[in-house]
Every structure is written in structure tokens, then in C-alpha cells.
Design an enzyme around this catalytic site. Structure first.
Site, mmCIF file in Angstrom:
data_model
loop_
_atom_site.group_PDB
_atom_site.id
_atom_site.type_symbol
_atom_site.label_atom_id
_atom_site.label_comp_id
_atom_site.label_asym_id
_atom_site.label_seq_id
_atom_site.Cartn_x
_atom_site.Cartn_y
_atom_site.Cartn_z
ATOM 1 N N SER A 118 0.874 -1.178 0.000
ATOM 2 C CA SER A 118 0.000 0.000 0.000
ATOM 3 C C SER A 118 0.907 1.222 0.000
ATOM 4 O O SER A 118 2.133 1.104 0.134
ATOM 5 C CB SER A 118 -0.935 0.003 1.216
ATOM 6 O OG SER A 118 -0.193 0.138 2.422
ATOM 7 N N LEU A 171 -3.286 1.451 7.092
ATOM 8 C CA LEU A 171 -3.701 2.573 6.246
ATOM 9 C C LEU A 171 -3.078 2.505 4.863
ATOM 10 O O LEU A 171 -1.957 2.030 4.682
ATOM 11 C CB LEU A 171 -3.319 3.904 6.903
ATOM 12 C CG LEU A 171 -4.008 4.236 8.231
ATOM 13 C CD1 LEU A 171 -3.521 5.593 8.741
ATOM 14 C CD2 LEU A 171 -5.521 4.222 8.092
ATOM 15 N N HIS A 179 3.626 -4.974 2.831
ATOM 16 C CA HIS A 179 3.113 -5.584 4.049
ATOM 17 C C HIS A 179 3.558 -7.030 4.217
ATOM 18 O O HIS A 179 3.881 -7.463 5.320
ATOM 19 C CB HIS A 179 1.574 -5.544 4.044
ATOM 20 C CG HIS A 179 1.007 -4.172 4.156
ATOM 21 N ND1 HIS A 179 0.706 -3.585 5.367
ATOM 22 C CD2 HIS A 179 0.684 -3.256 3.208
ATOM 23 C CE1 HIS A 179 0.217 -2.373 5.158
ATOM 24 N NE2 HIS A 179 0.195 -2.157 3.862
ATOM 25 N N LEU A 187 5.208 -10.689 2.001
ATOM 26 C CA LEU A 187 5.612 -11.560 0.898
ATOM 27 C C LEU A 187 5.522 -12.980 1.450
ATOM 28 O O LEU A 187 6.078 -13.263 2.512
ATOM 29 C CB LEU A 187 7.038 -11.239 0.439
ATOM 30 C CG LEU A 187 7.619 -12.072 -0.715
ATOM 31 C CD1 LEU A 187 8.799 -11.337 -1.333
ATOM 32 C CD2 LEU A 187 8.083 -13.457 -0.294
ATOM 33 N N TYR A 230 16.438 -9.876 2.493
ATOM 34 C CA TYR A 230 16.048 -8.620 1.842
ATOM 35 C C TYR A 230 17.262 -7.813 1.389
ATOM 36 O O TYR A 230 17.190 -7.097 0.384
ATOM 37 C CB TYR A 230 15.140 -7.806 2.760
ATOM 38 C CG TYR A 230 13.755 -8.403 2.860
ATOM 39 C CD1 TYR A 230 12.917 -8.439 1.748
ATOM 40 C CD2 TYR A 230 13.282 -8.959 4.046
ATOM 41 C CE1 TYR A 230 11.650 -8.997 1.811
ATOM 42 C CE2 TYR A 230 12.017 -9.528 4.118
ATOM 43 C CZ TYR A 230 11.212 -9.546 2.994
ATOM 44 O OH TYR A 230 9.959 -10.113 3.060
#
Length: 205
Positions: A95, A109, A120, A122, A166
Site C-alpha cells: 500500500s 492505512l 506488508h 511476501l 532482503y
């Protein structure tokens, strides 16, 4: 045409042309591998994969079913699903966020005027883990974000043991995240998604 469908590296890879069956009818085959934005209709499949992936590790999910539906209604263009022969095997849900760093409010949000894409979650289906699918999906997702004119960077938060994964995907650690979930603490990470004009010109964006 959506930005997603315009990208050659996100177009489906099809199986061989269907052969005729003994009765002379052609058998229908689904794409062997397809990447597309998710829709609210995919929410249950998403949640089933996420629940199995996270509850066994942390006891909770980043997004619950109603939150998945919430984001897939508000900003489906910030999600990406990997389907093999029509079955969801991995996904990312994001988002927009409008602050420099993530806060507790970022968990629920979507800020349409924001320029940071908050990733948010994976998750990869248990039957196809350890095949590099998470890295491949993240790479494709970041290429897709580079074609969205409003996206400047990607943000995520993860536990310490996921930081090396990451980092290999090109994210850098920003330090401890303000967000906490129960007893869990997180590292916040970011990846720039602008400054790739040549790539955008060559990708059909």
C-alpha cells in the site's frame, strides 16, 4: 492497458500449444507461469498461504483476511501474485505510505498521496519453498514499481533473521522500526525505485 500488462518481464509464460485430443478437440491449458495484480477474489487463497507461512513461525499473520480484502479493494495495483497453471503460489501485498519511516498506523492505512510503497507481506506456498521464488517475485515486483510514476521507494519491516534475504534483494536497513506487534520487534528496510530511466524506456513503461 495496465502498467503490469505492458511489462514484458511480467507477461505469462505459456505451456506448449495444446494438442488435439483423440476426439479431435483441443485441450485447454493455463499459462505455466503468470504474474498479475491480485483482486479481492484472491483474498482467501492469499490468506491460506500467509497463515501457514507465518503462524508456525511468529504465531500471527501480518495481514488478516479482512485486512487483505481491505488492501486488495483499495490498491490492488500494489499487489502481485505468481500463479502456476492457475494456482496462486506466491504473492506480495503493498500500500502507499506518506511518511519517511513506518509507524503503527502504516499497518492498516493506505495513503493515496504517498510516494513510498509499504510492502506488508511476501509469502510463498509451502509446496514450492526453497526454490528461489521469493527472490524472483520481489525482483519482478520492484521492476513493476519502477513503472509507477508515483512510487519513489519501497519500505518494509522484518525480523532480524530475514534481513539477509532482503539485503540480497537490494534493500538496506534503516535501523529498528517504530512498529511493534506483541513482543515482536522489527528492522525497517528500504529500496529506491526511481532513477532507472533507461530501464523504464526499455521495458515499455
Amino acid at each position: 492497458m495496465s502498467a503490469l500488462s505492458a511489462l514484458p518481464f511480467l507477461k505469462p509464460v505459456h505451456l506448449r500449444s495444446p494438442r488435439s485430443s483423440p476426439g479431435g478437440q483441443r485441450r485447454h491449458t493455463l499459462p505455466a507461469s503468470e504474474f498479475r495484480c491480485l483482486s479481492p477474489e484472491d483474498a482467501v487463497s492469499v490468506f491460506e498461504i500467509e497463515r501457514e507461512a507465518f503462524i508456525s513461525v511468529s504465531g500471527d499473520c501480518p495481514l488478516h483476511l479482512d485486512e487483505i480484502r481491505h488492501f486488495l479493494n483499495l490498491c490492488p495495483e500494489l499487489s502481485l501474485g505468481w500463479f502456476e497453471e492457475g494456482r496462486l503460489v506466491a504473492f506480495i501485498i503493498g500500500s502507499l505510505w506518506d511518511q519517511e519511516r513506518l509507524s503503527q498506523a502504516a499497518l492498516t492505512l493506505h495513503k493515496p498521496q504517498g510516494s513510498a510503497v509499504h510492502i506488508h507481506v511476501l509469502a510463498v506456498h509451502r509446496t514450492v519453498r526453497q526454490q528461489g521464488k521469493g527472490s524472483i517475485l520481489m525482483w519482478r515486483y520492484l521492476q513493476y514499481l519502477r513503472c509507477l510514476p508515483f512510487a519513489r521507494r519501497a519500505l518494509l519491516m522484518c525480523e532480524d533473521f530475514l534481513v539477509p534475504f532482503y539485503q540480497k534483494c537490494g534493500f538496506e536497513a534503516l535501523g529498528p522500526c517504530e512498529v511493534t506487534v506483541g513482543d515482536l520487534a522489527f528492522v525497517e528496510m528500504q529500496h529506491p525505485v526511481r532513477g532507472h530511466a533507461l530501464m523504464r524506456r526499455n521495458s515499455g513503461c
